[in-house]
Motif scaffolding. Structure first.
Motif: not given
Length: 375
Positions: A275-282, A286-292
């Motif tokens: 699940l992390r591969s599609a959320t936090r890892n993504a 992408l360099g997006e600290a506020r996503s996932g």
């Protein structure tokens, strides 16, 4: 289907326009991030939607044109010549564009790769600042020179992990090829294919025919190898990102990402890392600290389930409510969106393709046999 952000890696002008409309709330949809047209040189992997560059000046001009059009992400592809790739890479860096794509191999001469190495060694691209490398299948082809070598894959994984380069696994892409070879034409008409664009499906018809006639045994062997490689990459600390190649071949939007997570679990990842591969890892890629994430200050795009995907990954196929841009989509609203998605506008698609191919210096007439004229 619970997908709240999409990174599209084969961009045309209509993608920029659609992304802006989604951001303004005019169209319901996931946040859309897009590269420009795929940069490639002539060779065995050239496709009709690619922007062809053969040398440094052509590559630099293409990157500058993409940046001027509004793209901030560059996708490179397998056949790129060394001169074209290095020029595109350097120009993208100078313009602040993110670099992603297949690891470029250089020109394919006689005997490459089984008797002679690729013109650009895989190791050469690991420190070039890739946002992600695509895909396990392409990486195994380039990094292992086409050998199904699990020990070699582990050594390769260690080098990728040391370079801290995320990898988009995209196991579902080859898995669907294998399924077509093993299950026949019924696979291409399974539930969910109503969401595939008929124009793109018409363009994919030769690929469909080739894989329906392919050796299912050989396809299964390759499919198992790519699954094992993904598991090895995870064991060695490679950051895996879930990808779907949605829209092409028989990879249905939305469902294909869920299938990808299922395949990562089959590769040996526990449900939570999958699940992390599609959320936090993504988000990390992408360099997006506020996503996932779901902490205070995170982007509040959420998918809610009335089951537990950590207990049963099949739960992902049944999102209860999706929250996107502060708007909740309960079951009835999601069902309405799925019904609407099964009613594509073929004329609009053809018009978008003609405009896009013309903008990148391609031949718009290649879409003439795919459906009625666009406006």
């Amino acid at each position: 289907h619970g997908v709240t952000t999409i990174r599209n890696l084969s961009g045309m002008p209509f993608h920029l326009e659609l992304a802006a409309r989604i951001d303004r709330g005019e169209v319901a949809g996931p946040r859309l991030l897009t590269s420009g047209p795929i940069l490639n040189s002539r060779g065995p992997n050239l496709q009709v939607n690619h922007q062809v560059v053969e040398d440094g000046p052509e590559a630099r001009a293409a990157v500058r044109a993409q940046h001027a059009a509004g793209y901030r992400r560059l996708k490179v592809y397998s056949n790129l010549s060394r001169e074209a790739y290095e020029a595109a890479r350097d120009e993208a860096a100078a313009l602040g564009m993110d670099l992603t794509g297949h690891p470029p191999e250089g020109r394919r001469g006689p005997g490459v790769p089984f008797d002679k190495p690729f013109a650009i060694a895989f190791e050469e691209v690991l420190d070039d600042g890739f946002e992600t490398l695509e895909h396990v299948e392409s990486i195994a082809w380039h990094g292992l020179r086409g050998r199904q070598d699990r020990d070699g894959a582990r050594e390769l994984a260690r080098r990728i992990a040391a370079a801290d380069v995320p990898v988009t696994a995209t196991l579902v892409a080859h898995h669907n090829l294998y399924r077509a070879a093993s299950e026949g034409a019924a696979f291409l008409e399974r539930p969910g294919t109503e969401w595939l664009n008929p124009v793109i499906q018409a363009a994919e018809a030769p690929v469909h025919e080739a894989w329906l006639a392919a050796d299912a045994g050989a396809a299964l062997e390759a499919d198992r190898f790519y699954r094992d490689v993904a598991g090895i990459f995870d064991e060695e600390g490679v950051i895996l990102v879930a990808g779907s190649d949605a829209g092409i071949f028989s990879n249905s939007p939305g469902i294909s990402l869920i299938d990808e997570i299922r395949l990562l679990v089959a590769a040996g990842l526990p449900p939570y890392p999958a699940l992390r591969s599609a959320t936090r890892n993504a988000a990390i890629a992408l360099g997006e600290a506020r996503s996932g994430c779901t902490s205070s200050g995170c982007t509040a795009d959420l998918v809610l389930y009335d089951c537990d995907p950590l207990a049963d990954i099949e739960c992902l196929a049944e999102p209860h409510t999706v929250i996107r841009q502060g708007r909740a989509y309960p079951p009835a609203a999601l069902a309405a969106l799925r019904a609407q998605a099964a009613l594509p506008d073929t004329r609009r698609t053809l018009g978008n393709l003609r405009t896009g191919l013309a903008a990148q210096g391609g031949d718009p007439s290649v879409v003439d046999d795919l459906g009625p004229g666009g406006d």
